[in-house]
Design a protein around this motif. Structure first.
Motif, mmCIF file in Angstrom:
data_model
loop_
_atom_site.group_PDB
_atom_site.id
_atom_site.type_symbol
_atom_site.label_atom_id
_atom_site.label_comp_id
_atom_site.label_asym_id
_atom_site.label_seq_id
_atom_site.Cartn_x
_atom_site.Cartn_y
_atom_site.Cartn_z
ATOM 1 N N VAL A 189 0.851 -1.185 0.000
ATOM 2 C CA VAL A 189 0.000 0.000 0.000
ATOM 3 C C VAL A 189 0.889 1.238 0.000
ATOM 4 O O VAL A 189 1.788 1.368 0.828
ATOM 5 N N THR A 190 0.647 2.153 -0.927
ATOM 6 C CA THR A 190 1.450 3.363 -1.034
ATOM 7 C C THR A 190 0.871 4.468 -0.154
ATOM 8 O O THR A 190 -0.276 4.389 0.293
ATOM 9 N N LEU A 191 1.678 5.482 0.065
ATOM 10 C CA LEU A 191 1.190 6.641 0.816
ATOM 11 C C LEU A 191 0.059 7.335 0.080
ATOM 12 O O LEU A 191 -0.869 7.857 0.706
ATOM 13 N N LEU A 230 5.232 5.775 14.894
ATOM 14 C CA LEU A 230 5.844 5.107 13.744
ATOM 15 C C LEU A 230 5.318 5.722 12.460
ATOM 16 O O LEU A 230 4.128 6.040 12.376
ATOM 17 N N PRO A 231 6.164 5.854 11.439
ATOM 18 C CA PRO A 231 5.649 6.253 10.125
ATOM 19 C C PRO A 231 4.849 5.103 9.512
ATOM 20 O O PRO A 231 4.945 3.957 9.967
ATOM 21 N N ARG A 236 -0.486 12.939 1.712
ATOM 22 C CA ARG A 236 0.508 11.940 2.114
ATOM 23 C C ARG A 236 1.231 12.389 3.381
ATOM 24 O O ARG A 236 1.517 11.593 4.262
ATOM 25 N N PHE A 237 1.506 13.680 3.449
ATOM 26 C CA PHE A 237 2.208 14.215 4.611
ATOM 27 C C PHE A 237 1.318 14.193 5.854
ATOM 28 O O PHE A 237 1.791 13.964 6.960
ATOM 29 N N GLY A 238 0.019 14.416 5.661
ATOM 30 C CA GLY A 238 -0.914 14.353 6.779
ATOM 31 C C GLY A 238 -1.020 12.960 7.360
ATOM 32 O O GLY A 238 -1.103 12.775 8.583
ATOM 33 N N VAL A 239 -1.002 11.949 6.486
ATOM 34 C CA VAL A 239 -1.041 10.552 6.948
ATOM 35 C C VAL A 239 0.216 10.238 7.753
ATOM 36 O O VAL A 239 0.150 9.649 8.837
ATOM 37 N N THR A 240 1.370 10.675 7.232
ATOM 38 C CA THR A 240 2.624 10.418 7.929
ATOM 39 C C THR A 240 2.650 11.100 9.285
ATOM 40 O O THR A 240 3.011 10.486 10.297
#
Length: 122
Positions: free
Chosen positions: A67-69, A93-94, A80-84
């Motif tokens: 699964v990708t970001l 953890l990332p 993507r940055f918000g998920v990280t």
């Protein structure tokens, strides 16, 4: 500077840097204190927990896929940055490390289920 602790990137006791887990401890402390005081949690914490939980559920449902970001961002409705940021704030953890942890936990469960004698494999 011994005896002092700086929260963001400073030195901690013994001169070691707190790293990612030091920030997670700070977040847990703030949440516990606000809960004990009866105050509302800091803004963004509830949303970050919801985003991280959705990402974890999606990763757990698709352990056999990479699964990708971008896919996680689409599922959670954020960038993507918000998920990280949400995963680091909530789990420490990332997302890629969370996916590895979920895969390892699943594998350890399979190993434990295949053993005749109960023992801790992982």
């Amino acid at each position: 500077m011994s005896g002092r602790v700086r929260l963001f990137g400073g030195s901690s006791v013994g001169g070691r840097r707190p790293g990612r887990h030091g920030f997670r401890i700070y977040v847990d402390l703030v949440l516990a204190l606000t809960k004990a005081a009866g105050a509302a949690p800091p803004p963004g914490t509830v949303r970050a927990a919801a985003i991280a939980g959705t990402a974890r559920d999606h990763l757990a449902a698709h352990l056999d896929q990479n699964v990708t970001l971008a896919a996680l961002a689409g599922v959670t409705g954020t960038s993507r940055f918000g998920v990280t940021r949400a995963c680091i704030a909530h789990f420490g953890l990332p997302p890629h490390a969370l996916r590895l942890r979920l895969r390892l936990d699943y594998g350890c469960g399979l190993i434990g289920a295949a053993c005749r004698w109960p023992r801790r494999a992982c």
